[in-house]
Each structure stands twice: as C-alpha cells, then as structure tokens.
Design an enzyme around this catalytic site. Structure first.
Site, PDB file in Angstrom:
ATOM      1  N   GLU A 290       0.832  -1.209   0.000  1.00 52.36           N
ATOM      2  CA  GLU A 290       0.000   0.000   0.000  1.00 52.36           C
ATOM      3  C   GLU A 290       0.867   1.260   0.000  1.00 52.36           C
ATOM      4  O   GLU A 290       0.458   2.311  -0.486  1.00 52.36           O
ATOM      5  CB  GLU A 290      -0.933  -0.015   1.228  1.00 52.36           C
ATOM      6  N   HIS A 319       7.840 -26.512   0.273  1.00 56.91           N
ATOM      7  CA  HIS A 319       7.027 -27.542  -0.378  1.00 56.91           C
ATOM      8  C   HIS A 319       5.857 -26.898  -1.113  1.00 56.91           C
ATOM      9  O   HIS A 319       4.839 -27.538  -1.350  1.00 56.91           O
ATOM     10  CB  HIS A 319       6.536 -28.545   0.676  1.00 56.91           C
ATOM     11  N   LYS A 439     -13.815   2.413  -2.615  1.00 54.33           N
ATOM     12  CA  LYS A 439     -14.615   2.837  -1.451  1.00 54.33           C
ATOM     13  C   LYS A 439     -15.850   3.591  -1.913  1.00 54.33           C
ATOM     14  O   LYS A 439     -16.954   3.358  -1.435  1.00 54.33           O
ATOM     15  CB  LYS A 439     -13.785   3.763  -0.559  1.00 54.33           C
TER      16      LYS A 439
HETATM   17  O1  PA5 Z   1      -2.709   1.860   6.019  1.00 52.21           O
HETATM   18  C1  PA5 Z   1      -3.783   2.383   5.883  1.00 52.21           C
HETATM   19  O2  PA5 Z   1      -3.945   3.615   5.929  1.00 52.21           O
HETATM   20  C2  PA5 Z   1      -5.021   1.539   5.690  1.00 52.21           C
HETATM   21  O3  PA5 Z   1      -4.721   0.208   5.480  1.00 52.21           O
HETATM   22  C3  PA5 Z   1      -5.930   1.666   6.900  1.00 52.21           C
HETATM   23  O4  PA5 Z   1      -5.260   1.173   8.024  1.00 52.21           O
HETATM   24  C4  PA5 Z   1      -7.236   0.909   6.708  1.00 52.21           C
HETATM   25  O5  PA5 Z   1      -7.870   1.333   5.531  1.00 52.21           O
HETATM   26  C5  PA5 Z   1      -8.157   1.143   7.893  1.00 52.21           C
HETATM   27  O6  PA5 Z   1      -8.340   2.505   8.066  1.00 52.21           O
HETATM   28  P1  PA5 Z   1      -8.887   3.115   9.408  1.00 52.21           P
HETATM   29  O7  PA5 Z   1      -7.903   2.819  10.483  1.00 52.21           O
HETATM   30  O8  PA5 Z   1      -9.026   4.565   9.118  1.00 52.21           O
HETATM   31  O9  PA5 Z   1     -10.198   2.456   9.678  1.00 52.21           O
END
Ligand code: PA5
Length: 464
Positions: A290, A319, A439
């Site tokens: 990410e 394996h 989203k």
């Molecule tokens: O790293 C990130 O920003 C995302 O993976 C968030 O952790 C995830 O979308 C969850 O977001 P939030 O903590 O705002 O609910």
C-alpha cells in the site's frame, strides 16, 4: 538484528545474476540525497512514525489501563481492518504462545484471549460472537479515520450484540482508538462517553502498530510494550547513519529498489523461518504494497511503480512456492528471517522411549541427535545457499531471538525501509489514493447519499 545482504550481489551469487558490487557504491554515493530528503520531509510533518519511540506518558497510560481492564475481561475483541488490525495480529503471533486462544487461563498466564475481527464476512462474525461471552469481553474498536465501512459495520453489529446482553452497561465494554478530533468514531465516543485512545493525527494506518493502535491490545495480553518501543528506538538510532552501509533499513530499501528498477526483480518475498512470524509477513505485505504501489510520483508524473510483496513461511513453503523461486523467472528477491535461538526446542528422538520400540530405518538415522530448531535452521541455510547457486537474490534478517525488543526493532526496521523506499521510488509512501475509488463505489452500492451509483468503466461483466 543484523541484515545479511551479500547474496544480493553478483559476487555473492553465481557471478552473473544480482547487482554488481559497483552498483552498491553508486547507491551509497546517492544515499546522502535520500537521507536529506527524508529528514526534510520529516521536519515538514511526514514520516510521523519516527516519533513513536517517544511515547513515555502514552505507554504509562496504556499499561495502567491494560492492567485494570485486562484482569476484568477474559476476551479482547479488536474491530479494525488493514493497518488497524494486521500489526496486532503480528504481535500476538510473535510474542504470545502459539494458538493463544486455545489455552486455558493458566496457559495464558491469566491474560485474556484476543480475537481480531478484520473482515465483514458474516460467517466469521457470527462464529466469533457465538464463541465469546459478552459479559467478559472488552471490545477495542480501532479506526484512524473513524469511518471505515467494514469497521463501522462490525461495530454496529457488535454494539447491538452487547446491548442485547448487557443493556445500558454495554458502553463499559468498549474502548475506541481513533483520531483525536475527526471522524464518526470520535463523535460517537464524545456523545456516548466511551473511553478513547488517540492515534497521532499525522500517522497513517499501516505505520501505526507501535502507536495505541497496536500497543493497547498488546499490553492487554501481557506483551511488554516498553520493550517493543526500546527495540524500535534501536532501529531509529541505526537509521541516523548517513553512510548507507551503516544504515540497515536504508540499505535494504536501496537494494530492493535497485533490484526492481535495474533487474526487474519486482516481487519481494518475506520468508521467515518460524511460524511465529507468519502474521509479521502479512503485516509487511500490506506495508510494502500500500505504501509503494503508486500511479504518480511526487512530481505528479504517471509512473505506475511498486514492487509486489509476497508472504511465505519456511520450511512450509519449501514444499509450495520455493520451486518457483528457484527455477521461475528472475523477478524476485527473497528476504529470509532467521532466528538464532528458538525459545524452546525439541530434540528428535531415536525411538519413543529409551530402549523401546523398533530401530529406525537407516534412511531416517540422520534425524535423531538433532532438534527441530536445528532442522529448521539447516533448511534455511540450505534454501538460501541453493537459491544463491541458482543466481537468485536474497537477504537475511538475523534475529537473536523472538522478544518484544527484537520484534519492535524489526517492525521499525520495515517502516523505515518503506519510508526510504518511497524516496528511492520518488513516490509518497504515506497515501493510498488507489483504494478510494473502490470505497466510493461501495458507498454507492450501499446507497450512501452523495455517491454515484455506476462505475464509469467496466460496467459490463462477461461471465460463463
Ligand atoms: O494503512 C492504511 O492507511 C489503511 O490500510 C488503513 O489502516 C485501513 O484502511 C483502515 O483505516 P482506518 O484505520 O481509518 O479504519
């Protein structure tokens, strides 16, 4: 913790594959500018995770809080997803006994069980709620933004379940971890008087495991959070070095970036040789993916960069995936994590009990006299050497043992490496614009006012 990187270089492999040693010198020469950029951006408010090692009062607050609450509850239920869930799972897996929730109270040293409810799969949620006693649970709702659909839907379901069992006392079983000011969860906390811990506003979810996001659940199950941060501090101190070869996190990032951009090795596998870092590899996967997978660079140019992280576990994946790593395309770098000491080890016996049972077949006679830990370590050595012989790049993180300190150091090491890699790739590692469209379409499908109902492309789906 030590980083072994010789097998990233041609002269540590078959002489043909890997990075030339001269490239290492070039990277070292360019590192000054990268370090400067990171410092500059840090001063401007990015790279907030560096500051997590200075949380004295927060650690105190969480420890006191956890001591009182942990004893009053025998189950902690974490609601969260992505960066609000993966770090906690990694900490539990690494630092508490395997199969934690299956042990009785004594086996858990009287600390509570811990369940992390990441997804909104109704079958997982209903099974968890059927298993947990609402009178004995503490629910920690974790969302930095305070509005993530999955987490908030989980919350509404769990809240109704608590209220049905406990009536007005339900709110005493809730703790929120969220932004200090913004978001729907903060609004609910204020309105309903729910105890709430703050996530530092500048901190992104996937960099938040060493903030109250991961520290509270960790403390509740008896993990030494002061030691976690002490380990993290060691990683930060090493990252102060301006010389690339003295700065392990920066070196890791530079080598992986060069392997990707020079040699097309854009699949970055993390393969710990212990089951107890299986979740750590999952946590790394999100952090690397990410943070580094981006369409545009810092200048706004379209670049579509990003390595693909893969999680594996040794020896199990020998394996499963190792055939591909060994003989498939030259598009991977494998990072092994090797424990120098296992907390406990098991000797491999020759027979059931001394003097009893049949003799072993000669083909198995090499096993007794060794331990399971020795076998696992020999498998790491052998796989790493075999990959090198086949011209496959790898590096190794050597951890002296699994402890709160070494895990804190390893987690901070990876966060630092991700931050440095962002600078090498020239992208912003702290945003995630690519998940926004999905989203918005989810909101539209769920009828949230203000969101369009049809995707602009890909509307017709061919099926058979
Ligand atoms: O790293 C990130 O920003 C995302 O993976 C968030 O952790 C995830 O979308 C969850 O977001 P939030 O903590 O705002 O609910």
């Amino acid at each position: 913790m030590k980083l072994g990187y010789g097998r990233m270089l041609q002269d540590g492999l078959d002489g043909r594959h890997g990075l030339p040693r001269a490239r290492l010198a070039q990277l070292a020469g360019r590192f000054g500018a990268v370090q400067q950029e990171v410092r500059h951006r840090r001063a401007a408010g990015e790279y907030a995770f560096y500051d997590l090692v200075d949380q004295g009062p927060t650690v105190q607050q969480i420890s006191t809080f956890a001591e009182g609450l942990g004893q009053a509850h025998d189950h902690v239920l974490v609601l969260g997803i992505g960066g609000s869930a993966l770090g906690t799972k990694a900490l539990l897996n690494a630092l508490r006994r395997p199969a934690w929730n299956e042990w009785d109270d004594e086996g858990r040293e009287f600390y509570p069980r811990l369940t992390v409810l990441e997804n909104v799969d109704p079958s997982t949620v209903s099974a968890a709620l059927a298993r947990i006693d609402p009178r004995r649970v503490l629910v920690n709702v974790i969302s930095k933004s305070g509005g993530t659909a999955e987490t908030m839907a989980q919350y509404l379901v769990v809240r109704a379940w608590l209220e049905e069992a406990l009536g007005d006392a339900a709110f005493r079983h809730l703790v929120f971890t969220t932004d200090p000011v913004r978001g729907a969860l903060r609004e609910l906390a204020t309105r309903e008087g729910v105890v709430t811990l703050d996530v530092p506003p500048e901190l992104g979810g996937r960099f938040s495991v060493l903030s109250p996001v991961g520290l509270l659940p960790a403390a509740l199950v008896g993990i030494d959070i002061g030691a976690l941060l002490a380990g993290a501090r060691r990683a930060i101190e090493r990252a102060a070095a301006d010389e690339l070869l003295r700065n392990p996190a920066a070196l890791y990032a530079a080598l992986h970036w060069a392997a990707d951009t020079d040699l097309g090795a854009r699949i970055h596998v993390l393969m710990p040789y212990t089951d107890r870092l299986r979740e750590f590899a999952e946590w790394y996967r999100q952090l690397w993916a990410e943070s580094l997978g981006k369409r545009v660079d810092r200048e706004g140019r379209t670049v579509h960069v990003g390595p693909t992280p893969v999680a594996a576990v040794g020896a199990t994946d020998q394996h499963s995936q190792v055939q591909l790593f060994m003989e498939g395309p030259f598009d991977k770098v494998i990072t092994f994590v090797r424990l120098e000491r296992f907390g406990e080890d098991i000797p491999i016996p020759a027979r059931g009990s001394p003097g009893s049972g049949p003799e072993l077949p000669p083909d198995l006679a090499y096993l007794p006299g060794h331990s399971l830990g020795q076998l696992l370590d020999a498998e790491y050595e052998a796989t790493s050497a075999a990959l090198a012989e086949m011209g496959r790049m790898s590096c190794t993180l050597h951890l002296p043992e699994l402890s709160a300190e070494t895990i804190g150091e390893a987690m901070m090491f990876y966060q630092l490496a991700t931050g440095y890699a962002g600078a090498w790739y020239g992208i912003d590692p702290f945003d995630q614009p690519g998940v926004e469209l999905g989203k918005r379409l989810t909101y539209a499908a769920m009828g949230r006012p203000g969101y369009e109902s049809k995707p602009r492309a890909g509307g017709s789906v061919d099926e058979v």
